[in-house]
Design a protein around this motif. Structure first.
Motif, PDB file in Angstrom:
ATOM      1  N   ILE A   6       0.898  -1.086   0.132  1.00 54.20           N
ATOM      2  CA  ILE A   6       0.061   0.095   0.021  1.00 54.20           C
ATOM      3  C   ILE A   6       0.903   1.211   0.107  1.00 54.20           C
ATOM      4  CG2 ILE A   6      -1.923  -1.075   1.221  1.00 54.20           C
ATOM      5  CD1 ILE A   6      -1.020   0.252   3.757  1.00 54.20           C
ATOM      6  N   SER A   7       2.061   1.264  -0.392  1.00 52.32           N
ATOM      7  CA  SER A   7       3.045   2.212  -0.430  1.00 52.32           C
ATOM      8  C   SER A   7       2.717   3.241  -1.036  1.00 52.32           C
ATOM      9  CB  SER A   7       4.568   1.775  -0.742  1.00 52.32           C
ATOM     10  OG  SER A   7       4.512   1.247  -1.909  1.00 52.32           O
ATOM     11  N   ASP A   8       2.158   3.416  -2.279  1.00 54.61           N
ATOM     12  CA  ASP A   8       1.825   4.401  -3.259  1.00 54.61           C
ATOM     13  C   ASP A   8       0.753   5.220  -2.590  1.00 54.61           C
ATOM     14  OD1 ASP A   8       3.790   3.813  -4.947  1.00 54.61           O
ATOM     15  OD2 ASP A   8       2.383   2.902  -6.503  1.00 54.61           O
ATOM     16  N   ALA A   9      -0.425   4.311  -1.989  1.00 57.14           N
ATOM     17  CA  ALA A   9      -1.555   5.058  -1.231  1.00 57.14           C
ATOM     18  C   ALA A   9      -1.057   5.676  -0.101  1.00 57.14           C
ATOM     19  CB  ALA A   9      -2.569   4.185  -1.041  1.00 57.14           C
ATOM     20  N   VAL A  10      -0.113   5.309   0.615  1.00 58.53           N
ATOM     21  CA  VAL A  10       0.336   5.651   2.067  1.00 58.53           C
ATOM     22  C   VAL A  10       1.250   6.915   1.784  1.00 58.53           C
ATOM     23  CG1 VAL A  10       1.723   5.484   3.878  1.00 58.53           C
ATOM     24  CG2 VAL A  10       0.122   3.488   3.274  1.00 58.53           C
ATOM     25  N   ALA A  11       2.066   6.885   0.894  1.00 53.67           N
ATOM     26  CA  ALA A  11       3.402   7.829   0.871  1.00 53.67           C
ATOM     27  C   ALA A  11       3.223   8.630  -0.403  1.00 53.67           C
ATOM     28  CB  ALA A  11       4.751   7.355   1.079  1.00 53.67           C
ATOM     29  N   GLY A  12       2.185   8.187  -1.345  1.00 53.90           N
ATOM     30  CA  GLY A  12       2.552   9.218  -2.950  1.00 53.90           C
ATOM     31  C   GLY A  12       2.474  10.441  -2.536  1.00 53.90           C
ATOM     32  N   HIS A  13       1.717  11.014  -1.392  1.00 50.50           N
ATOM     33  CA  HIS A  13       1.060  12.347  -1.442  1.00 50.50           C
ATOM     34  C   HIS A  13       2.451  13.100  -0.942  1.00 50.50           C
ATOM     35  CE1 HIS A  13       1.104  12.485   3.028  1.00 50.50           C
ATOM     36  NE2 HIS A  13       0.843  11.218   2.829  1.00 50.50           N
ATOM     37  N   CYS A  14       3.353  12.408  -0.652  1.00 50.91           N
ATOM     38  CA  CYS A  14       4.534  13.254   0.165  1.00 50.91           C
ATOM     39  C   CYS A  14       6.113  12.651  -0.590  1.00 50.91           C
ATOM     40  CB  CYS A  14       4.586  13.075   1.741  1.00 50.91           C
ATOM     41  SG  CYS A  14       4.647  11.511   2.312  1.00 50.91           S
ATOM     42  N   GLY A  15       5.886  12.137  -1.564  1.00 45.67           N
ATOM     43  CA  GLY A  15       7.170  11.837  -2.237  1.00 45.67           C
ATOM     44  C   GLY A  15       7.469  10.296  -2.090  1.00 45.67           C
ATOM     45  N   GLY A  16       6.724   9.696  -1.644  1.00 43.82           N
ATOM     46  CA  GLY A  16       6.986   8.143  -1.399  1.00 43.82           C
ATOM     47  C   GLY A  16       8.142   7.657  -0.596  1.00 43.82           C
TER      48      GLY A  16
END
Length: 481
Positions: free
Chosen positions: A173-183
């Motif tokens: 779920i990494s893209d959904a968790v951290a996609g908003h802040c650059g990963g």
């Protein structure tokens, strides 16, 4: 099949048969009802940290009672805030190791509390691996530091047929968790809860919220608001998922395109600073659904107003504020919500050994533990709220309300040196209260070391009048003597 066992009168345990004591219409003096059964969860009362997906902190099971008890302490070398029990009768503890801060799952013997197996997970943020639940197959579901949604199973697949814990499924779920802040590791998912359609909702430290679709494994999320922080767990009910940031309370659901959407947002008074005994500058409460009808028509949190935290109650469907009532001087705990009643316990001044990086300084830097609990009831028709009672009980755990025996269960902390100047000498007691009046019915000493500090953790009441209570280095197993 396992879901159907939640209301059954008998559960098969390792050491024989455990007879369940279920709530009746009159057993708890008008409290209740229980929230509706979530089909994606294990047994009501023991499948989540706060008892159910609505986080009511109620239980259908009778507790150990106000008579003499035996308190068996289990040293685990880890803080154990989450102890759950599945339909198979096996307790599972999600603990954070003292040595490396890694979340670790322990499978426990239901007859003794001794560990049967363990599994270490990837470390994330401070609260990562704390908020979890058991699904309808008795698997522990959590998000770990590798940005995966894990379902941890257990069976006899170990050496010689011994018990083992294993990762049954892992969803990235990494893209959904951290996609908003650059990963990468710019954000972490700390809390997970299933909705009534089987989606697994989550919230992150940096106020992203979303869900995993179990049919596709796809994770979708939105950022609630830039600059906000989530420091407590989430709750789910038929109308959606609620999450509190350090600025506002949100109800979310799913739009026509299958994406998360904000149904309503209610800002609250976050105060001018963090109070001592809090882990964040904002509400300390997990949002709680409750109500006298289906058990979900209201949702409640506390704010961080000065001088006293207010209890805030909202209409779940519309977000309309029903009341704002001064409750306690400060709290890090979720309230109990049942019927028309809400119970709030003060944590003002409670010393925590570690704070999240975002916590910031408190004002004052420290303070004596004040204690005290308050019951506030919603008026008929949701027309307002009023205080029913207050007491001075120094609760050191998140209290639980049994709808089977009509008692309020918690632990208390008392200083042995005046002025609170030698906290390492404080003692801890198992305590039972009358929820109708706030009267302390019994208080029994169980511990007197920092290892036995119950640290405002949540206890769970399991079938057979057994209560598990986490501490800084392990847990108590409380049973009637």
């Amino acid at each position: 099949m396992l879901a159907k066992l939640r209301r059954a009168a008998v559960i098969a345990g390792l050491g024989g048969t455990l007879v369940l004591t279920l709530a009746t219409g009159t057993a708890a003096a008008g409290f209740g009802p229980l929230p509706p059964e979530n089909p994606a969860l294990g047994p009501t009362g023991t499948a989540t940290m706060h008892g159910d997906s609505e986080s009511s902190d109620t239980t259908p099971f009778a507790g150990p009672g106000a008579g003499p008890v035996d308190a068996d302490f289990h040293e685990m070398g880890a803080a154990c805030p989450t102890i759950l029990q599945g339909a198979d009768g096996l307790p599972q503890a999600l603990c954070t190791k003292i040595t490396n801060r890694a979340p670790t799952v322990f499978l426990l013997d239901p007859n003794t509390g001794n560990p049967l197996a363990s599994l270490e997970l990837t470390k994330g943020s401070l609260l990562g691996g704390v908020y979890a639940y058991l699904d309808d197959h008795d698997r522990l579901v959590t998000a770990d530091g590798s940005q995966k949604l894990l379902r941890v199973g257990h069976d006899h697949g170990g050496p010689g047929g011994s018990w083992r814990l294993f990762v049954d499924t892992a969803t990235d779920i990494s893209d959904a968790v951290a996609g908003h802040c650059g990963g990468g590791a710019c954000d972490h998912a700390d809390s997970v809860s299933p909705d009534y359609q089987g989606r697994v909702w989550f919230a992150t430290d940096e106020a992203a919220a979303g869900f995993v679709d179990p049919a596709t494994g796809t994770a979708r999320s939105i950022l609630l608001a830039p600059g906000e922080i989530v420091a407590n767990s989430i709750s789910t009910a038929p109308r959606g998922m609620v999450v509190a940031t350090d600025h506002a309370l949100y109800l979310l659901n799913v739009d026509g395109d299958g994406n998360p959407r904000i149904v309503w947002r209610q800002a609250y008074d976050r105060g001018p600073y963090r109070k001592p005994g809090r882990l964040s500058w904002g509400t300390g409460a997990t949002p709680v659904f409750f109500g006298p009808g289906d058990g979900t028509e209201y949702v409640t949190i506390t704010d961080n107003a000065v001088p006293d935290d207010n209890l805030l109650v909202y209409d779940t469907a519309t977000g309309r504020q029903i009341c704002k009532v001064p409750a306690v001087d400060g709290t890090e705990n979720a309230p109990i919500g049942s019927g028309d009643s809400v119970f709030v316990a003060s944590t003002y001044g409670y010393p925590y050994p570690q704070l999240p990086p975002s916590a910031g300084p408190s004002v004052p830097p420290s303070a004596p533990i004040t204690g005290g609990m308050t019951r506030i009831d919603v008026d008929a028709g949701g027309s307002g709220c009023h205080v029913v009672w207050t007491d001075t009980v120094p609760s050191s755990a998140v209290p639980r309300l049994s709808l089977a025996d009509g008692k309020l269960y918690t632990f208390t902390r008392h200083a042995t040196v005046p002025g609170g100047i030698a906290e390492v000498l404080d003692n801890y007691s198992y305590a039972v209260l009358d929820p109708a009046t706030g009267t302390l019915e019994s208080e029994q000493l169980v511990g007197a070391t920092t290892a036995q500090d119950t640290l405002q953790m949540v206890g769970v009441i399991a079938p057979g009048r057994i209560q598990y209570q986490g501490t800084t280095t392990g847990f108590f197993r409380i049973t009637p003597r």
